[in-house]
Design a protein around this motif. Sequence first.
Motif, PDB file in Angstrom:
ATOM      1  N   THR A 146       4.297   0.303   7.012  1.00 40.00           N
ATOM      2  CA  THR A 146       3.151   1.152   6.677  1.00 40.00           C
ATOM      3  C   THR A 146       3.489   2.032   5.476  1.00 40.00           C
ATOM      4  N   PRO A 169      -2.244  -1.206   5.459  1.00 40.79           N
ATOM      5  CA  PRO A 169      -3.131  -1.842   4.477  1.00 40.79           C
ATOM      6  C   PRO A 169      -3.429  -3.297   4.806  1.00 40.79           C
ATOM      7  N   TYR A 172      -0.714   4.683   6.983  1.00 40.28           N
ATOM      8  CA  TYR A 172      -1.751   3.762   6.516  1.00 40.28           C
ATOM      9  C   TYR A 172      -1.254   2.325   6.661  1.00 40.28           C
ATOM     10  N   HIS A 211     -13.545  -0.049   2.729  1.00 38.35           N
ATOM     11  CA  HIS A 211     -13.425   0.132   1.284  1.00 38.35           C
ATOM     12  C   HIS A 211     -14.785   0.104   0.586  1.00 38.35           C
ATOM     13  N   PRO A 221      -7.206   5.881   0.469  1.00 41.09           N
ATOM     14  CA  PRO A 221      -5.909   5.253   0.162  1.00 41.09           C
ATOM     15  C   PRO A 221      -5.660   5.199  -1.342  1.00 41.09           C
ATOM     16  N   GLY A 231      -8.302  -1.751   5.945  1.00 38.18           N
ATOM     17  CA  GLY A 231      -7.239  -0.775   6.071  1.00 38.18           C
ATOM     18  C   GLY A 231      -7.434   0.077   7.317  1.00 38.18           C
TER      19      GLY A 231
END
Length: 219
Positions: A36, A51, A49, A110, A203, A91
């Motif tokens: 991460t 991804p 996070y 996103h 992000p 994400g």
Amino acid sequence: MTLARRFVPGELVLLRTIQDGLPGVEPRHIGYTMPTRMIADDAEAIALYHPPGQHAKRRSGNRSTGPWGPRIMPGDWDGGYEDDAVYHGPGVVRLHVVADGYSIIRTWDHETGQFQGWYVNLELPWQRSAPGFDSKDLVLDVVATDDLSAWKWKDEDEFSWAQEVGLLTPDQAVLAEAQARKAIATLEARAWPFDADWSRWTPSLDWSVPLVPEEFHRL
């Protein structure tokens, strides 16, 4: 690298699941490793996070079928590891309040630039390790709507099965249920971190997909 140091935003951090082991059969060991990126690491909470494109590592060995797919039973680990399937979903941000027995997981869209849903993952309180944090998934989960107006249990059948076959100890099952009640009370009260302004974070475009390093399994 010292175990006490805090990680900086964007740094590679491994979130690892610990397997208790069996005396005379197999040692305590790493069961699953997720690479991460660090968002925030302080005395109150840790945020990571996950991804898209993330490639985790899992144990290899004989897998027995449980309620939600194949699982390696106690004693069936062959001592090795293999790549898990590449994660192609959106994400995900995971927030762990220090000393709590759960993480709050939210999906990052996103396209809209917004978070979606609330997923409470019951787990052992995180322990800081050299490459990141170690814990153990306690199987039982709680899912809530975006506006926190309703919630429901998830994976209750797998939770019962995990106790029956020895994947969870009685003490771990009691902890999971107690922490679930704590999380539900917190979300129903709209208390922190459920009342936080999550929209203030996005992000970084500079973050590459993190990779699992070669020595990921060392305790």
